[in-house]
Design an enzyme around this catalytic site. Sequence first.
Site, PDB file in Angstrom:
ATOM      1  N   ARG A  17      42.367  63.860  85.433  1.00 12.35           N
ATOM      2  CA  ARG A  17      41.915  63.871  86.609  1.00 12.35           C
ATOM      3  C   ARG A  17      41.429  62.485  87.272  1.00 12.35           C
ATOM      4  O   ARG A  17      41.394  62.348  88.357  1.00 12.35           O
ATOM      5  CB  ARG A  17      40.464  64.809  86.784  1.00 12.35           C
ATOM      6  CG  ARG A  17      40.747  66.409  86.859  1.00 12.35           C
ATOM      7  CD  ARG A  17      39.613  67.151  86.476  1.00 12.35           C
ATOM      8  NE  ARG A  17      38.825  66.892  85.399  1.00 12.35           N
ATOM      9  CZ  ARG A  17      39.223  67.795  84.256  1.00 12.35           C
ATOM     10  NH1 ARG A  17      40.228  68.829  84.166  1.00 12.35           N
ATOM     11  NH2 ARG A  17      38.531  67.459  83.171  1.00 12.35           N
ATOM     12  N   GLU A  54      34.568  65.871  68.670  1.00 11.01           N
ATOM     13  CA  GLU A  54      33.711  66.774  67.783  1.00 11.01           C
ATOM     14  C   GLU A  54      34.047  67.274  66.455  1.00 11.01           C
ATOM     15  O   GLU A  54      33.756  67.070  65.493  1.00 11.01           O
ATOM     16  CB  GLU A  54      33.182  67.896  68.612  1.00 11.01           C
ATOM     17  CG  GLU A  54      31.782  68.685  68.171  1.00 11.01           C
ATOM     18  CD  GLU A  54      31.647  69.999  69.120  1.00 11.01           C
ATOM     19  OE1 GLU A  54      32.251  70.093  70.136  1.00 11.01           O
ATOM     20  OE2 GLU A  54      30.574  70.770  68.729  1.00 11.01           O
TER      21      GLU A  54
HETATM   22  P1  AMP Z   1      33.423  62.586  76.911  1.00  8.99           P
HETATM   23  O1  AMP Z   1      34.472  61.869  76.252  1.00  8.99           O
HETATM   24  O2  AMP Z   1      32.905  63.492  76.285  1.00  8.99           O
HETATM   25  O3  AMP Z   1      32.572  61.731  77.937  1.00  8.99           O
HETATM   26  O4  AMP Z   1      34.374  63.735  78.048  1.00  8.99           O
HETATM   27  C1  AMP Z   1      34.901  63.275  79.178  1.00  8.99           C
HETATM   28  C2  AMP Z   1      36.171  63.875  79.305  1.00  8.99           C
HETATM   29  O5  AMP Z   1      36.322  65.236  78.982  1.00  8.99           O
HETATM   30  C3  AMP Z   1      36.590  63.610  80.708  1.00  8.99           C
HETATM   31  O6  AMP Z   1      37.947  63.159  81.028  1.00  8.99           O
HETATM   32  C4  AMP Z   1      36.252  64.670  81.367  1.00  8.99           C
HETATM   33  O7  AMP Z   1      37.311  65.323  82.400  1.00  8.99           O
HETATM   34  C5  AMP Z   1      36.131  65.867  80.378  1.00  8.99           C
HETATM   35  N1  AMP Z   1      35.000  66.540  80.348  1.00  8.99           N
HETATM   36  C6  AMP Z   1      34.169  66.281  79.390  1.00  8.99           C
HETATM   37  N2  AMP Z   1      33.131  67.247  79.509  1.00  8.99           N
HETATM   38  C7  AMP Z   1      33.286  67.900  80.643  1.00  8.99           C
HETATM   39  C8  AMP Z   1      32.786  69.242  81.321  1.00  8.99           C
HETATM   40  N3  AMP Z   1      31.516  69.738  81.108  1.00  8.99           N
HETATM   41  N4  AMP Z   1      33.271  69.420  82.764  1.00  8.99           N
HETATM   42  C9  AMP Z   1      34.562  68.958  83.067  1.00  8.99           C
HETATM   43  N5  AMP Z   1      35.119  67.973  82.398  1.00  8.99           N
HETATM   44  C10 AMP Z   1      34.638  67.574  81.263  1.00  8.99           C
END
Ligand code: AMP
Length: 185
Positions: free
Chosen positions: A69, A106
């Site tokens: 995205r 995780e």
């Molecule tokens: P993080 O590495 O945990 O910050 O996760 C970020 C990535 O995962 C981004 O590329 C987001 O598109 C996706 N992502 C993580 N959590 C969500 C969520 N609750 N809703 C939508 N996309 C998420």
Amino acid sequence: MAQSNQTPLDRALSLIADVPDYPKPGILFKDITPLLADGIGFGVVIDEFARSIRSLNKKVDAIVGIESRGFILGGAIAKALQIGFVTVRKPGKLPRDVYRKEYALEYGFDALELHKDLLDPSDNVIIVDDVLATGGTALACHDLVEITGAKVIAHLFMLEIEFLQGRKTIGNTHSDVGIISLLKA
Ligand code: AMP
């Protein structure tokens, strides 16, 4: 007639849909596809991203978008600013020599890759993704860009899930980087 105080940006961001228990129980997924499908809303958000970048008053040479995205948002922002767009992809998708950065999930590991010849130490870049959650993905992308010698000026997100503390995770190792999110949830 009653006037709404909702700005065009508020309206656009209100189009992001909450999807409970997706892709697994306990996750509230933030679905930006209704916003992208709204021509006015999409434009307002891209204009706001471009305005935020201009207001930094810094030389910016490229937008780096994180698959997938981040590609949609980053490509449009790069076009608005008339600068280049650089793709950071999941493993195995890029056909030429890559730098690779692994990061912890995780359960297990994932990795991001970047073509070696797209950035160099003279470049200032902005990293774009749709959602900041734990910050692991953005931090890995930041580290990957820095392998090239390029400097990360800021991270831009449409939405930040505050309780997951991604801002802190990025800031712990990169205290000088800007972190901009259009909406906090
Ligand atoms: P993080 O590495 O945990 O910050 O996760 C970020 C990535 O995962 C981004 O590329 C987001 O598109 C996706 N992502 C993580 N959590 C969500 C969520 N609750 N809703 C939508 N996309 C998420």
